[in-house]
Design an enzyme around this catalytic site. Structure first.
Site, PDB file in Angstrom:
ATOM      1  N   LYS A  76       0.538  -9.537   1.311  1.00 29.24           N
ATOM      2  CA  LYS A  76      -0.379  -8.450   0.941  1.00 29.24           C
ATOM      3  C   LYS A  76      -0.379  -8.277  -0.578  1.00 29.24           C
ATOM      4  O   LYS A  76       0.672  -8.387  -1.214  1.00 29.24           O
ATOM      5  CB  LYS A  76       0.100  -7.162   1.640  1.00 29.24           C
ATOM      6  CG  LYS A  76      -0.839  -5.974   1.503  1.00 29.24           C
ATOM      7  CD  LYS A  76      -0.298  -4.809   2.331  1.00 29.24           C
ATOM      8  CE  LYS A  76      -1.152  -3.563   2.231  1.00 29.24           C
ATOM      9  NZ  LYS A  76      -0.660  -2.479   3.088  1.00 29.24           N
ATOM     10  N   SER A 171      -3.563  -0.226   6.227  1.00 27.84           N
ATOM     11  CA  SER A 171      -4.210  -0.838   5.067  1.00 27.84           C
ATOM     12  C   SER A 171      -3.932  -2.342   4.938  1.00 27.84           C
ATOM     13  O   SER A 171      -4.502  -2.989   4.069  1.00 27.84           O
ATOM     14  CB  SER A 171      -3.723  -0.133   3.792  1.00 27.84           C
ATOM     15  OG  SER A 171      -2.318  -0.298   3.647  1.00 27.84           O
ATOM     16  N   SER A 195       0.498   1.352   8.209  1.00 27.75           N
ATOM     17  CA  SER A 195      -0.368   0.320   7.619  1.00 27.75           C
ATOM     18  C   SER A 195      -0.134  -1.101   8.106  1.00 27.75           C
ATOM     19  O   SER A 195      -0.940  -1.972   7.837  1.00 27.75           O
ATOM     20  CB  SER A 195      -0.233   0.344   6.096  1.00 27.75           C
ATOM     21  OG  SER A 195      -1.001   1.384   5.562  1.00 27.75           O
TER      22      SER A 195
END
Length: 528
Positions: A76, A171, A195
């Site tokens: 990420k 996210s 997330s």
């Protein structure tokens, strides 16, 4: 090869059935084919191929570094990667290239993993749809799956194909889409209020949030220091355990990590669940929960009971205060953390040079989106001298009560809690953006954020496809630092439900994948 477990691929590499370079090129070609999903912000093709070459040399000498040597992974884009741009999907950090690796990234590279690239997210990981980053939203691969398309043809609504794609959840949506489309075998996400687990549920993956302090946060660009943890996204529970085994342990660069040495996380195979006690929190049965998720939750509980486990209803009485408490603490810490982005040391800097104050203001106005600015404003309000006691301190006290609720339940003999992960399956993007980010996050974090406040391990496991042909996940929550026990139960459950693998005929011309999937899809919770 791409749909196999980490262990199977590792064995194939050792036996020379495939080389790390071939595997790397296969994944790179899929990244190109799935570019329209917007899963990756940066593809580190040259880096990955160079790492594959090094890995190949080791295999030739019979000196592989372990199960991850030569295995493609993604990270990420809020984890620092030395020499590779790290943006947090924000204008504020566009062009920022860290001089060091996050500890978790370094640990994976030390094991010979191949870094395919950096994945997309909501700006600074604030959101639950992966729709609010500066590089645009991430599309859910299941929007293009055979399973969803077939169901959709049965009741067409006349919407155009292109506009009706689904969100991945967030996210860490980019990491979820990357694993879901076989462009890597595991990906790092981060989890502050759900997330990692939320996109895992929407993309049919295993999404794991470790106990707070088990895995180092050094190099993870902070959102909420007291709740952030690196998360792991994979297709199988065993793969998660292999990655966790590498990441867990004390880091001198992160004072919140456990001091004592951690045991191996490789999972035993559980055959008998009769000694287990599974808790079902009654407060999680909220009116907004879709009937399908409720029914699968109940079937999962029945499954444990039919196999001899003790299943009991438990109470977490402070659940109703949890999302408000989370909002106060989250925004307060965000406001404090975001103060570092002032245009002086790194990241974006505006052209205004009238005064330092004007430069600060313009830099932050240009660098942050509305969502981030909104959270900074909220947080600064809660931290004002006249509000501090009434908001921040009170929320800290409520947080303690929420953590104690979990302690009491686990002390009463419950081993693992079983809850939904999300209220419903993934929704179309156009429907998702009708609500603002704050409203959406408050709805979507409802089952996940309390775990972050209490510092407990939790994992979302894909259970079944909904009537629309979309994945539904359920969440297991464990005692603090009993991550191995939690994953062992999750592995047993995964074997029982046999979740079908995504079928992407347009993207994957590899027939062998689809054939394997047909076999897997034969058993499911639906039929029990």
């Amino acid at each position: 090869m791409l749909g196999r477990t980490l262990r199977e691929v590792s064995a194939a590499l050792k036996q020379g059935q495939i080389t790390p370079t071939e595997l790397c090129r296969k994944c790179l070609s899929l990244i190109q084919k799935t570019k329209f999903l917007n899963a990756y912000i940066t593809v580190s093709e040259e880096v990955a191929l160079k790492q594959a070459e090094e890995s190949e040399k080791r295999y030739k000498k019979g000196q592989s570094l372990g199960d991850l040597d030569g295995i493609p992974i993604a990270v990420k884009d809020n984890f620092s990667t030395s020499g590779i741009e790290t943006t947090c999907a924000s204008n504020m950090l566009k062009g920022y290239v860290p001089p060091y690796n996050a500890t978790v990234v370094q640990k994976l590279l030390d094991q010979g993993a191949l870094l395919m690239g950096k994945t997309n997210l909501d700006e600074f990981a604030m959101g639950s749809g992966s729709t609010d980053g500066v590089f645009g939203p991430v599309k859910n691969p299941w929007s293009y799956s055979k399973q969803y398309r077939e169901k959709k043809q049965q009741n067409p609504r006349g919407e155009s194909e292109d506009s009706n794609w689904l969100i991945t959840g967030g996210s860490s949506g980019g990491s979820a889409a990357a694993v879901s489309t076989f462009t890597c075998f595991a990906a790092l996400g981060s989890d502050t209020g759900g997330s990692t687990r939320n996109p895992a549920a929407h993309c049919g993956l295993v999404g794991f949030k470790p106990s707070y302090g088990l895995v180092s946060r050094h190099g993870l660009i902070p959102l909420v220091n007291s709740m952030d943890v690196p998360g792991i996204l994979t297709r199988y529970v065993d793969d998660t355990a292999i990655v966790l085994d590498i990441l867990a342990g004390h880091d001198p660069k992160d004072s919140t990590t456990v001091q004592e040495p951690v045991k191996s996380f490789i999972l035993p195979t559980l055959t008998d669940v009769s000694k287990l006690c599974i808790g079902i929190p009654k407060e999680y049965l909220v009116p907004e929960l879709s009937s399908e998720v409720r029914s699968l939750w109940s079937k999962a509980a029945d499954l444990f009971e039919s196999e001899g486990a003790k299943v009991i209803e438990v109470s977490l009485p402070h659940t109703c205060y949890s999302i408000i408490c989370y909002h106060v603490l989250c925004t307060s810490e965000v406001a404090s953390n975001m103060a570092r982005f002032d245009g002086l040391e790194y990241g974006h800097r505006c052209d205004i040079n009238v005064s330092t104050e004007a430069m600060y203001a313009a830099t932050r106005r240009e660098g942050f989106n509305d969502v981030v600015r909104g959270r900074i404003l909220s947080g600064n309000f809660f931290l004002l001298k006249e509000n501090y006691e009434n908001y921040f301190i009170k929320a800290q006290k409520v947080r303690r009560l929420i953590a104690n609720d979990f302690v009491n339940v686990f002390n009463s003999g419950v081993d693992v809690l079983l809850t939904p992960t999300t209220l419903c399956e993934a929704v179309p993007y156009l429907e998702f953006i009708k609500e603002d980010n704050r409203t959406r996050s408050a709805q979507d974090d409802i089952f996940t954020q309390a775990v972050n406040m209490a510092g407990l391990p939790a994992v979302s496991i894909p259970v079944s496809l909904s009537s629309k042909g979309l994945p539904v996940g359920l969440q297991f929550i464990g005692r603090a630092f009993c991550d191995q026990q939690l994953l062992t139960v999750a592995k047993w459950f995964e074997k029982q439900v046999q979740f079908p693998v995504i079928q992407l005929p347009q993207l994957l011309d590899d027939c062998s994948l689809s054939l394997e999937n047909e076999k897997l899809a034969s058993v499911s919770l639906k039929q029990q």
